[in-house]
Motif scaffolding. Structure first.
Motif, PDB file in Angstrom:
ATOM      1  N   GLY A  42       5.356 -16.502  -1.921  1.00 44.05           N
ATOM      2  CA  GLY A  42       6.299 -16.629  -0.813  1.00 44.05           C
ATOM      3  C   GLY A  42       6.659 -15.327  -0.129  1.00 44.05           C
ATOM      4  N   THR A  43       6.168 -14.200  -0.643  1.00 49.03           N
ATOM      5  CA  THR A  43       6.521 -12.901  -0.037  1.00 49.03           C
ATOM      6  C   THR A  43       5.521 -12.531   1.062  1.00 49.03           C
ATOM      7  OG1 THR A  43       5.192 -11.693  -1.658  1.00 49.03           O
ATOM      8  CG2 THR A  43       7.539 -12.000  -2.177  1.00 49.03           C
ATOM      9  N   PRO A  44       5.983 -11.743   2.046  1.00 53.61           N
ATOM     10  CA  PRO A  44       5.050 -11.229   3.058  1.00 53.61           C
ATOM     11  C   PRO A  44       3.933 -10.401   2.417  1.00 53.61           C
ATOM     12  CG  PRO A  44       7.339 -10.799   3.704  1.00 53.61           C
ATOM     13  CD  PRO A  44       7.374 -11.306   2.296  1.00 53.61           C
ATOM     14  N   GLY A  45       4.258  -9.706   1.307  1.00 52.15           N
ATOM     15  CA  GLY A  45       3.245  -8.894   0.631  1.00 52.15           C
ATOM     16  C   GLY A  45       2.080  -9.732   0.144  1.00 52.15           C
ATOM     17  N   LEU A  46       2.366 -10.879  -0.460  1.00 51.69           N
ATOM     18  CA  LEU A  46       1.289 -11.751  -0.951  1.00 51.69           C
ATOM     19  C   LEU A  46       0.474 -12.291   0.228  1.00 51.69           C
ATOM     20  CD1 LEU A  46      -0.156 -13.032  -3.312  1.00 51.69           C
ATOM     21  CD2 LEU A  46       1.425 -14.967  -3.167  1.00 51.69           C
ATOM     22  N   ALA A  47       1.162 -12.646   1.304  1.00 51.82           N
ATOM     23  CA  ALA A  47       0.453 -13.150   2.494  1.00 51.82           C
ATOM     24  C   ALA A  47      -0.534 -12.101   3.013  1.00 51.82           C
ATOM     25  CB  ALA A  47       1.462 -13.530   3.584  1.00 51.82           C
ATOM     26  N   ALA A  82      -7.331  -0.266   0.346  1.00 51.72           N
ATOM     27  CA  ALA A  82      -6.761  -1.315   1.202  1.00 51.72           C
ATOM     28  C   ALA A  82      -5.592  -2.004   0.494  1.00 51.72           C
ATOM     29  CB  ALA A  82      -7.838  -2.336   1.563  1.00 51.72           C
ATOM     30  N   LEU A  83      -5.771  -2.294  -0.805  1.00 54.98           N
ATOM     31  CA  LEU A  83      -4.696  -2.928  -1.565  1.00 54.98           C
ATOM     32  C   LEU A  83      -3.481  -2.000  -1.658  1.00 54.98           C
ATOM     33  CD1 LEU A  83      -3.612  -5.231  -3.335  1.00 54.98           C
ATOM     34  CD2 LEU A  83      -4.688  -4.107  -5.298  1.00 54.98           C
ATOM     35  N   ASN A  84      -3.735  -0.732  -1.977  1.00 54.56           N
ATOM     36  CA  ASN A  84      -2.632   0.237  -2.068  1.00 54.56           C
ATOM     37  C   ASN A  84      -1.908   0.373  -0.730  1.00 54.56           C
ATOM     38  OD1 ASN A  84      -3.084   0.731  -4.759  1.00 54.56           O
ATOM     39  ND2 ASN A  84      -4.346   2.535  -4.416  1.00 54.56           N
ATOM     40  N   GLY A  85      -2.669   0.277   0.350  1.00 58.30           N
ATOM     41  CA  GLY A  85      -2.080   0.368   1.684  1.00 58.30           C
ATOM     42  C   GLY A  85      -1.119  -0.777   1.979  1.00 58.30           C
ATOM     43  N   ILE A  86      -1.328  -1.903   1.320  1.00 56.74           N
ATOM     44  CA  ILE A  86      -0.419  -3.049   1.466  1.00 56.74           C
ATOM     45  C   ILE A  86       0.782  -2.901   0.528  1.00 56.74           C
ATOM     46  CG2 ILE A  86      -0.166  -5.549   1.106  1.00 56.74           C
ATOM     47  CD1 ILE A  86      -3.217  -5.764   1.789  1.00 56.74           C
ATOM     48  N   VAL A  87       0.485  -2.616  -0.741  1.00 57.66           N
ATOM     49  CA  VAL A  87       1.526  -2.673  -1.774  1.00 57.66           C
ATOM     50  C   VAL A  87       2.440  -1.449  -1.782  1.00 57.66           C
ATOM     51  CG1 VAL A  87       1.932  -2.805  -4.268  1.00 57.66           C
ATOM     52  CG2 VAL A  87       0.168  -4.231  -3.217  1.00 57.66           C
ATOM     53  N   HIS A  88       1.882  -0.248  -1.655  1.00 55.70           N
ATOM     54  CA  HIS A  88       2.691   0.968  -1.806  1.00 55.70           C
ATOM     55  C   HIS A  88       3.846   1.076  -0.808  1.00 55.70           C
ATOM     56  CE1 HIS A  88      -0.466   3.332  -4.391  1.00 55.70           C
ATOM     57  NE2 HIS A  88       0.024   2.264  -4.979  1.00 55.70           N
ATOM     58  N   PRO A  89       3.632   0.781   0.485  1.00 56.78           N
ATOM     59  CA  PRO A  89       4.778   0.860   1.408  1.00 56.78           C
ATOM     60  C   PRO A  89       5.883  -0.141   1.055  1.00 56.78           C
ATOM     61  CG  PRO A  89       2.713   0.815   2.624  1.00 56.78           C
ATOM     62  CD  PRO A  89       2.377   0.520   1.201  1.00 56.78           C
TER      63      PRO A  89
END
Length: 201
Positions: A42-47, A82-89
């Motif tokens: 349900g989080t924007p991060g997972l989307a 790419a994954l770090n670019g999503i999760v780290h921020p």
């Protein structure tokens, strides 16, 4: 506010120290835990993760399949970036929010497994390293976590060396003995941190 960076190699017992500091009144921020929260269902991060890596990184219940995602990114530095670019921020935003909500005199302990590898020491007033020999860590990983010895050695090899970690430490907490010895050392360290806070860092 006193900012403490807490680190230690896999199997060193960092989470045991983290629990003890929390019990003494430290506000512990666990980077790994927050990284899981920001990609919860349900989080924007997972989307964003699904948009980048596809539906195959989901379990049937819609939660993130970490093993599947891990198999995609750890063999491919571009995918990992790419994954770090999503999760780290997202982790950074959550950490900043927790800091804003903390008391001004808080002792904030940031539980950061890759603190040394990512050259994050300048972010903290004090860096604490939980230390144990590689051989003991391998025994813990194979005994307590059920890893194969080769997997345990590979995980240790992928992190900073013991020497690199100790070189970055302001305070070392050895964790090669009993839990009573660990309690005693954590008590000493907590006393030092309280004095440091009183002195204004």
């Amino acid at each position: 506010m006193l900012k403490i960076g807490l680190t230690g190699g896999i199997g060193s017992g960092k989470s045991e120290v983290s629990k003890r500091l929390s019990a003494k009144g430290a506000m512990v921020i666990d980077a790994d835990k927050i990284a899981r929260e920001v990609v919860a269902p349900g989080t924007p991060g997972l989307a964003r993760v699904v948009a980048r890596f596809g539906d195959e990184v989901l379990h049937p219940d819609g939660s993130l399949n970490r093993e599947k995602l891990g198999s995609l990114v750890f063999a491919d530095s571009e995918q990992l970036a790419a994954l770090n670019g999503i999760v780290h921020p997202l982790v950074g935003e959550r950490v900043a929010q927790l800091q804003r909500e903390a008391a001004l005199d808080a002792i904030m302990v940031y539980d950061v497994p890759l603190l040394v590898e990512n050259k994050l020491t300048p972010m903290y007033d004090v860096v604490i390293v939980v230390d144990a020999s590689d051989d003991l860590r391998i025994r813990r990983l194979t005994g307590q976590r059920g890893m194969s010895e080769s997997d345990a050695r590979a995980r240790i090899a992928a992190q900073a060396t013991r020497e690199e970690r100790l070189a970055a430490a302001d305070i070392v907490i050895p964790n090669e003995g009993s839990l009573e010895e660990l309690d005693s050392r954590v008590d000493e360290v907590w006393g030092d941190l309280v004095l440091l806070r009183a002195a204004g860092g």
